[in-house]
Design an enzyme around this catalytic site. Structure first.
Site, PDB file in Angstrom:
ATOM      1  N   ASN A   1       0.839  -1.198   0.000  1.00  0.00           N
ATOM      2  CA  ASN A   1       0.000   0.000   0.000  1.00  0.00           C
ATOM      3  C   ASN A   1       0.869   1.240   0.000  1.00  0.00           C
ATOM      4  O   ASN A   1       2.032   1.206   0.414  1.00  0.00           O
ATOM      5  CB  ASN A   1      -0.933   0.022   1.208  1.00  0.00           C
ATOM      6  CG  ASN A   1      -0.210   0.280   2.510  1.00  0.00           C
ATOM      7  OD1 ASN A   1       0.401  -0.627   3.072  1.00  0.00           O
ATOM      8  ND2 ASN A   1      -0.268   1.513   2.997  1.00  0.00           N
ATOM      9  N   CYS A   2       0.302   2.333  -0.491  1.00  0.00           N
ATOM     10  CA  CYS A   2       0.946   3.632  -0.380  1.00  0.00           C
ATOM     11  C   CYS A   2       0.078   4.474   0.556  1.00  0.00           C
ATOM     12  O   CYS A   2      -0.593   3.941   1.428  1.00  0.00           O
ATOM     13  CB  CYS A   2       1.138   4.284  -1.745  1.00  0.00           C
ATOM     14  SG  CYS A   2      -0.400   4.642  -2.618  1.00  0.00           S
ATOM     15  N   PHE A   3       0.041   5.768   0.341  1.00  0.00           N
ATOM     16  CA  PHE A   3      -0.671   6.657   1.259  1.00  0.00           C
ATOM     17  C   PHE A   3      -2.185   6.507   1.150  1.00  0.00           C
ATOM     18  O   PHE A   3      -2.904   6.652   2.128  1.00  0.00           O
ATOM     19  CB  PHE A   3      -0.265   8.099   0.961  1.00  0.00           C
ATOM     20  CG  PHE A   3      -0.632   9.069   2.040  1.00  0.00           C
ATOM     21  CD1 PHE A   3      -0.374   8.782   3.365  1.00  0.00           C
ATOM     22  CD2 PHE A   3      -1.219  10.276   1.732  1.00  0.00           C
ATOM     23  CE1 PHE A   3      -0.698   9.675   4.377  1.00  0.00           C
ATOM     24  CE2 PHE A   3      -1.556  11.188   2.731  1.00  0.00           C
ATOM     25  CZ  PHE A   3      -1.288  10.876   4.049  1.00  0.00           C
TER      26      PHE A   3
ATOM     27  N   ARG B   1      -3.670   4.058  -1.474  1.00  0.00           N
ATOM     28  CA  ARG B   1      -4.051   2.954  -2.361  1.00  0.00           C
ATOM     29  C   ARG B   1      -3.568   1.598  -1.855  1.00  0.00           C
ATOM     30  O   ARG B   1      -2.444   1.471  -1.367  1.00  0.00           O
ATOM     31  CB  ARG B   1      -3.450   3.168  -3.761  1.00  0.00           C
ATOM     32  CG  ARG B   1      -3.791   4.497  -4.381  1.00  0.00           C
ATOM     33  CD  ARG B   1      -3.044   4.672  -5.679  1.00  0.00           C
ATOM     34  NE  ARG B   1      -3.321   5.991  -6.261  1.00  0.00           N
ATOM     35  CZ  ARG B   1      -3.432   6.232  -7.541  1.00  0.00           C
ATOM     36  NH1 ARG B   1      -3.288   5.265  -8.411  1.00  0.00           N
ATOM     37  NH2 ARG B   1      -3.693   7.445  -7.989  1.00  0.00           N
TER      38      ARG B   1
END
Length: 530
Positions: free
Chosen positions: A469-471, A473
């Site tokens: 995951n990113c910030f 998504r």
């Protein structure tokens, strides 16, 4: 071939989030430290004018500025861990060791070949001090290169094991054994190659600067246009942390990159006005003001019977964009149903940066309103010109509203609340989500993460190769991306959007994505090594 290249770019993009998302925290704390030493604030609050609080502020700002001088190391460790397929902590530690080997190997080789500069000042020589070792000035690119190389070696050899007396040299230890000659050879090679690369970077920076406001417009628009691919931060990162974003000498030290420069200027009370390079990080007008105008336009153009429903959707999304600068919930509400609006949004985002530049605004505004207040207000109007930023934002609120409302009405775009009979909305209220989930899982709270449903909608556990995951998504690699049930993800799990690129699938959840990732990992039985 195209999909493979895109896969690698997206993987690199995800790994970049590890160091990139940490650095703004340092900037905010530098700004907090500046509060305790701000002369104007001390005049208003005399009780703060004492050695204890002023000393605390000086220590806080001064200690965190050191992070800016060691970005190469930070990116090396962060990328090595982020790009590792497993044993990420060991990869990060090996990256640290490789970084130390590299800088000392390059220093020794430069000494032996007579390349090492021996004068008092290194400015203009193309060389710099890194952790007290003089080498070629590679800036953040050194960390990026070494992080990638470390991850490649780690992924290839981290599971190599030996028998009998040699078994202690297996695993991560063997990775370091292999990395040593690779790093030394790389140090020798880059000693000859990097000066030409640096010349190219300098030329590119010169071209962008010569392009003036046109280059700034392209930069701002492209940063938004790449949102669907998840590669947008690859546009702005070089400008924030390398010489593309400017070079300034502050307090006797040379800083490269817009963000590094203004962080250092925040901590230096002798700086009267922030450098022009701050414009490369003035990306927040569309986040704080523009998209709020877009939300209001979508509300006013919705069918009357749907307005109360979409108000419950748009208000939280607009508030999140304004306060925290997280725009994807709004952008994904019109990105696919009305792509012309997204193109207009990207153009207006670039235009807002041009307007700020023409007005000579030096305010810091990369994200939301909280960051904006913490950075700019304590610095004062003269140093940043922040009121002009607010005025510009209010103007763009009106511009966004007028253009979005006109296009939605004239082109009959199916934005929120304008869906034809039978169409589902892209975003849903908590009440709708709760009602839908309750029918599938008795007694389950609407705010809980239904990991089982998410996995099912992704084609089942056997279809999921990797979860990250990113910030905002959930980023996945799927064996068969065509098995993804987008409607279930959006309507049943609260996702704001789904993006597919080859085997890469991104599910947009906004700020709650970390909780979603943990729940999915637990459901899949993934450990830390994955």
């Amino acid at each position: 071939m195209k999909d493979k290249v895109m896969d690698q770019l997206q993987r690199f993009s995800k790994a970049m989030f590890i160091p990139v998302l940490i650095l703004p925290i340092a900037g905010i704390l530098i700004a907090v430290g500046n509060l305790f030493t701000n002369a104007k604030l001390l005049e208003l609050l005399p009780f703060m004018d004492n050695p204890v609080t002023k000393g605390f502020g000086t220590i806080l700002s001064g200690s965190l500025v050191s992070i800016l001088n060691n970005l190469g190391l930070i990116f090396c460790v962060g990328l090595a861990a982020g790009l590792a397929n497993k044993k990420k902590y060991e990869a990060g530690f090996t990256g640290l060791l490789g970084f130390l080997v590299f800088i000392n190997a390059m220093n020794k080789f430069m000494t032996l070949t007579g390349i090492l500069f021996t004068g008092e000042s290194l400015r203009g020589t193309g060389q710099a001090m890194v952790l007290g070792v003089q080498i070629l000035d590679m800036g953040v690119f050194l960390g990026i290169i070494l992080g990638i190389v470390t991850a490649m070696v780690h992924n290839r050899f981290c599971e190599t094991e030996f028998q009998n007396a040699f078994q202690i040299y297996g695993g991560s230890r063997f990775v370091f054994i292999v990395l040593i000659p690779v790093t030394v050879l790389l140090a020798v090679l880059l000693t000859y190659v990097w000066p030409f690369v640096q010349l190219g970077i300098t030329s590119l920076g010169g071209f962008i600067n010569r392009s003036g406001n046109f280059g700034l417009f392209i930069y701002g628009a492209l940063e938004r246009l790449l949102i669907p691919t998840g590669l947008h931060h690859l546009v702005y990162t070089p400008f924030l942390y390398t010489s593309l974003g400017g070079i300034e000498t502050i307090g006797g030290q040379v800083f490269e990159g817009a963000r590094n420069i203004y962080y250092a200027e925040i901590a230096d009370p002798s700086i009267q006005v922030l450098s022009r390079s701050v414009i490369w990080d003035a990306r927040g007008v569309s986040k704080m003001f523009g998209l709020m105008g877009a939300c209001l336009a979508m509300y006013h153009t919705a069918r009357p019977e749907n307005r109360n429903k979409i108000k419950a959707i748009l208000i939280p999304a607009a508030f999140t964009s304004f306060i925290a600068g997280v725009t994807e919930p709004i952008e994904f509400s019109f990105m696919f149903v009305a792509p012309v609006l997204f193109i207009v949004h990207a153009g207006l985002s670039g235009l807002s940066m041009v307007v700020l530049n023409l007005l000579n605004v030096r305010a810091i505004g990369p994200n939301g309103f909280l960051d904006f207040l913490l950075f700019n207000v304590p610095l004062g109007i003269h140093k940043t010109g922040w009121p002009k930023y607010i005025v510009t934002g209010l103007i763009f609120f009106v511009v966004y509203y007028a253009i979005f409302r006109l296009l939605i009405a004239k082109l009959n775009l199916k934005t929120l609340g304008r869906e034809t009979e039978g169409m589902e909305m892209k975003l849903h209220t908590k009440a709708e989500y709760k009602e839908k989930v309750a029918s599938e899982k008795e007694g389950k709270d609407a705010d809980d993460v239904d990991a089982a449903l998410i996995i099912k909608a992704l084609g089942g556990a056997g279809n999921i190769e990797k979860v990250e995951n990113c910030f905002t998504r959930l980023r996945l690699i799927l064996t068969h991306p065509d098995l993804v049930l987008e409607d279930v993800l959006k309507n049943g799990t609260g996702a704001n959007g789904v993006v597919k690129k080859g085997n890469n699938v991104q599910v947009i959840y906004g700020l709650k994505v970390a909780a979603v990732r943990r729940a999915v990992d637990e459901e899949l039985g993934n450990g830390e090594s994955n």
